[in-house]
Design a protein around this motif. Sequence first.
Motif, PDB file in Angstrom:
ATOM      1  N   GLU A  55       0.858  -1.180   0.000  1.00  0.00           N
ATOM      2  CA  GLU A  55       0.000   0.000   0.000  1.00  0.00           C
ATOM      3  C   GLU A  55       0.892   1.226   0.000  1.00  0.00           C
ATOM      4  OE1 GLU A  55      -3.189  -0.054   2.826  1.00  0.00           O
ATOM      5  OE2 GLU A  55      -3.418  -2.214   2.637  1.00  0.00           O
ATOM      6  N   SER A  56       0.689   2.102  -0.985  1.00  0.00           N
ATOM      7  CA  SER A  56       1.555   3.271  -1.105  1.00  0.00           C
ATOM      8  C   SER A  56       1.227   4.346  -0.074  1.00  0.00           C
ATOM      9  CB  SER A  56       1.479   3.858  -2.516  1.00  0.00           C
ATOM     10  OG  SER A  56       0.154   4.244  -2.805  1.00  0.00           O
ATOM     11  N   GLU A  57      -0.048   4.478   0.242  1.00  0.00           N
ATOM     12  CA  GLU A  57      -0.471   5.426   1.275  1.00  0.00           C
ATOM     13  C   GLU A  57      -1.813   4.959   1.828  1.00  0.00           C
ATOM     14  OE1 GLU A  57      -2.545   9.012  -1.011  1.00  0.00           O
ATOM     15  OE2 GLU A  57      -0.442   8.774  -1.563  1.00  0.00           O
ATOM     16  N   GLN A  58      -2.138   5.442   2.970  1.00  0.00           N
ATOM     17  CA  GLN A  58      -3.376   5.030   3.619  1.00  0.00           C
ATOM     18  C   GLN A  58      -4.575   5.363   2.736  1.00  0.00           C
ATOM     19  OE1 GLN A  58      -4.054   6.785   7.447  1.00  0.00           O
ATOM     20  NE2 GLN A  58      -5.457   5.167   8.031  1.00  0.00           N
ATOM     21  N   GLY A  59      -5.414   4.364   2.513  1.00  0.00           N
ATOM     22  CA  GLY A  59      -6.611   4.555   1.711  1.00  0.00           C
ATOM     23  C   GLY A  59      -6.432   4.347   0.218  1.00  0.00           C
ATOM     24  N   PRO A  62      -4.394  -1.209  -3.027  1.00  0.00           N
ATOM     25  CA  PRO A  62      -3.171  -1.978  -2.852  1.00  0.00           C
ATOM     26  C   PRO A  62      -2.641  -2.518  -4.176  1.00  0.00           C
ATOM     27  CG  PRO A  62      -5.069  -3.308  -2.274  1.00  0.00           C
ATOM     28  CD  PRO A  62      -5.584  -1.936  -2.583  1.00  0.00           C
TER      29      PRO A  62
END
Length: 68
Positions: A55-59, A62
């Motif tokens: 996951e690159s960033e939250q939310g 993926p």
Amino acid sequence: YETLDFAKFNVVFAYLSPVVMPEIWNKVQNEMPPGSWFLSYEFSIPGVQADLILESEQGAPPLYVWQL
């Protein structure tokens, strides 16, 4: 993707409809060489556990990773 010979690749990246994921997984298993990598952005393969989920960033969606 249907006309590509996946045997020529060590890495295949897909960003396709979740509807075709079982079909492309079958193609990946039949054509890609051992030790190669299949990556799918946002969509998993039903019933197949990914080897890695990034996951690159939250939310953010993926990136699912499978090693053959």
